[in-house]
Design an enzyme around this catalytic site. Structure first.
Site, PDB file in Angstrom:
ATOM      1  N   SER A 144       2.959  -9.327   3.002  1.00  0.00           N
ATOM      2  CA  SER A 144       3.333  -7.532   1.971  1.00  0.00           C
ATOM      3  C   SER A 144       3.121  -7.578   0.809  1.00  0.00           C
ATOM      4  O   SER A 144       1.791  -6.317   0.752  1.00  0.00           O
ATOM      5  CB  SER A 144       4.129  -6.822   1.388  1.00  0.00           C
ATOM      6  OG  SER A 144       5.007  -7.212   0.764  1.00  0.00           O
ATOM      7  N   ASP A 188       6.059  -1.071  -7.178  1.00  0.00           N
ATOM      8  CA  ASP A 188       7.888  -1.534  -7.004  1.00  0.00           C
ATOM      9  C   ASP A 188       8.655  -2.181  -7.462  1.00  0.00           C
ATOM     10  O   ASP A 188       8.770  -2.687  -8.532  1.00  0.00           O
ATOM     11  CB  ASP A 188       7.981  -0.594  -5.365  1.00  0.00           C
ATOM     12  CG  ASP A 188       7.036  -1.818  -4.535  1.00  0.00           C
ATOM     13  OD1 ASP A 188       7.327  -2.586  -5.318  1.00  0.00           O
ATOM     14  OD2 ASP A 188       7.135  -1.580  -3.212  1.00  0.00           O
ATOM     15  N   HIS A 202       5.995  -5.015  -5.607  1.00  0.00           N
ATOM     16  CA  HIS A 202       4.597  -5.508  -5.663  1.00  0.00           C
ATOM     17  C   HIS A 202       3.586  -4.682  -6.634  1.00  0.00           C
ATOM     18  O   HIS A 202       3.916  -3.752  -6.628  1.00  0.00           O
ATOM     19  CB  HIS A 202       4.168  -4.397  -4.280  1.00  0.00           C
ATOM     20  CG  HIS A 202       5.113  -4.857  -2.818  1.00  0.00           C
ATOM     21  ND1 HIS A 202       6.639  -4.308  -2.908  1.00  0.00           N
ATOM     22  CD2 HIS A 202       5.127  -5.834  -2.091  1.00  0.00           C
ATOM     23  CE1 HIS A 202       6.787  -4.636  -1.418  1.00  0.00           C
ATOM     24  NE2 HIS A 202       6.319  -5.951  -1.231  1.00  0.00           N
TER      25      HIS A 202
END
Ligand SMILES: *[C@@H]1O[C@H](CO)[C@@H](O)[C@H](O)[C@H]1NC(C)=O
Ligand SMILES: *[C@@H]1O[C@H](CO)[C@@H](O)[C@H](O)[C@H]1NC(C)=O
Ligand SMILES: *[C@@H]1O[C@H](CO)[C@@H](O)[C@H](O)[C@H]1NC(C)=O
Ligand SMILES: *[C@@H]1O[C@H](CO)[C@@H](O)[C@H](O)[C@H]1NC(C)=O
Ligand SMILES: *[C@@H]1O[C@H](CO)[C@@H](O)[C@H](O)[C@H]1NC(C)=O
Length: 362
Positions: free
Chosen positions: A46, A324, A327
């Site tokens: 991610s 978050d 990230h």
């Protein structure tokens, strides 16, 4: 296509050390603004995913493009800034390729949750490389084309995150199990880089681990006041990085024509976490978006059965390093890539990405 000439740090009140760094950035950023590669091919999790399995719900994408874009960030992520350094478009997410021939524009194979060893059951690194291999077998990409392209491999943190979640693995940092685990993760990265080389790729950028001890999902235990000194997590981080460096040294020697550079992600993040105020961040350890339940660092974007948000989001994500639970924000990625491209101590195997490009384009 992305149009961002935003690599220069441009605002904020800075301390003298930062001013010197910025001076260097601006001085060098006029050199070699042309394409330094045919295209970018990106592999990972991610931290790079731009819409294969990425977050498609608010508040992700709130800064750019203003709606969820499949990136786990308020805006652009590492894949975008990586491509920018090489003067090529952000690679197309594999899932969004309209046809095989579009792959000459660059492909992003990275997927949220991606790992080396099936950590969360998502497409592991080897499968991402299989996808590139299939495009070569179809003849739309050639070895020759790939040899003048650039690859980014950014993966590993999910392997450790997943390991740490499982009770059976909660053993001492000195355990044989942990040693073997780290070796398996790093060797998995290494063998897939060998495969990339076999497919023709010569210019390879590898990120070491995200700075786990200072990531919000870990620092939530201290209410985001201090990085963790948990020896399991710090050992995973430092031993992974040390072994990765050893393996990449070996590959540079063994793989004909291989140009490999490591992004010292741990060190670059450390600078932002510890000296982030120099870059305009406020409370660098505290994420922008997190659970109303303060212990839920992964609640960003989640809602209850009535549709009410279970999270709070900051007003100005440019003041946060992390968006978050884990990230980085767009602003953090922008600064990190400035450090990699123009700094002098955030890459291993070359002084920085700009000088690395000059090495292989000569
Ligand atoms: C592939 O898709 C792109 C974008 O839709 C299009 O411009 C191109 O003509 C297509 N190529 C082929 C060979 O179909
Ligand atoms: C360190 O973290 C691991 C993984 O989350 C955990 O299992 C272990 O209990 C922690 N150790 C200490 C001393 O808190
Ligand atoms: C965490 O920090 C915030 C802001 O400093 C504070 O309001 C809150 O009470 C703290 N929570 C805990 C559990 O210490
Ligand atoms: C680790 O951190 C905890 C609290 O944050 C502290 O009590 C402890 O002394 C630290 N241990 C070491 C070895 O630094
Ligand atoms: C952070 O800044 C201080 C002074 O502002 C400096 O002494 C220190 O070396 C810096 N730390 C890092 C990791 O750059």
């Amino acid at each position: 296509m992305m149009k961002t000439r935003s690599l220069n740090i441009s605002s904020g009140i800075m301390k003298p050390t930062t001013v010197i760094l910025i001076f260097v950035f601006i001085g060098l950023s006029f050199i070699g603004s042309g394409e330094a590669a045919n295209a970018a091919y990106v592999f990972g999790d991610s931290f790079v995913d731009t819409a294969n399995a990425g977050n498609e719900f608010a508040p992700y994408g709130m800064t750019w493009p203003g709606y969820p874009s499949g990136r786990a960030s308020d805006g652009r992520n590492q894949a975008d800034y990586f491509a920018e350094v090489f003067g090529v478009p952000s690679p197309i997410p594999y899932q969004q390729l309209k046809n095989d021939s579009q792959s000459v524009l660059g492909v992003n194979f990275g997927r949220g949750g991606g790992s080396v060893m099936y950590a969360y059951g998502h497409t592991p690194l080897a499968l991402q490389v299989d996808q590139l291999e299939a495009l070569l077998e179809k003849g739309v990409l050639t070895r020759d084309y790939l040899s003048n392209s650039v690859a980014l491999v950014s993966i590993g943190v999910n392997d450790y995150g997943s390991r740490n979640l499982h009770g059976i693995f909660q053993v001492s940092a000195e355990s044989e199990e942990l040693k073997t685990f780290i070796t398996n993760v790093v060797d998995g990265i290494t063998s897939n880089i060998v495969r990339l080389h076999r497919l023709g790729i010569r210019n390879i950028v590898v990120a070491n681990l995200a700075n786990m001890p200072c990531s919000p999902y870990v620092t939530v235990d201290s209410n985001f006041t201090t990085c963790s000194n948990n020896s399991t997590i710090t050992t995973e981080n430092s031993n992974h990085n040390a072994l990765l460096e050893k393996r990449m040294d070996l590959l540079r020697f063994e793989l004909l024509g291989a140009n490999i550079v490591i992004l010292d992600q741990t060190k670059a993040f450390n600078l932002l976490f510890h000296n982030g105020t120099n870059f305009g961040f406020v409370d660098p350890l505290t994420p922008c978006c997190y659970g109303k339940d303060p212990l839920d660092a992964f609640a960003c974007g989640s809602k209850d059965s009535e549709g009410q948000p279970l999270y709070t989001v900051c007003e100005d994500p440019t003041k946060s390093v992390i968006f978050d639970g884990i990230h980085p924000t767009q602003e953090a990625w922008r600064i990190l890539y400035n450090l990699y491209a123009f700094g002098t101590e955030f890459t291993l195997g070359a002084p920085n990405l700009r000088s690395w490009i000059r090495q292989y384009t000569i």
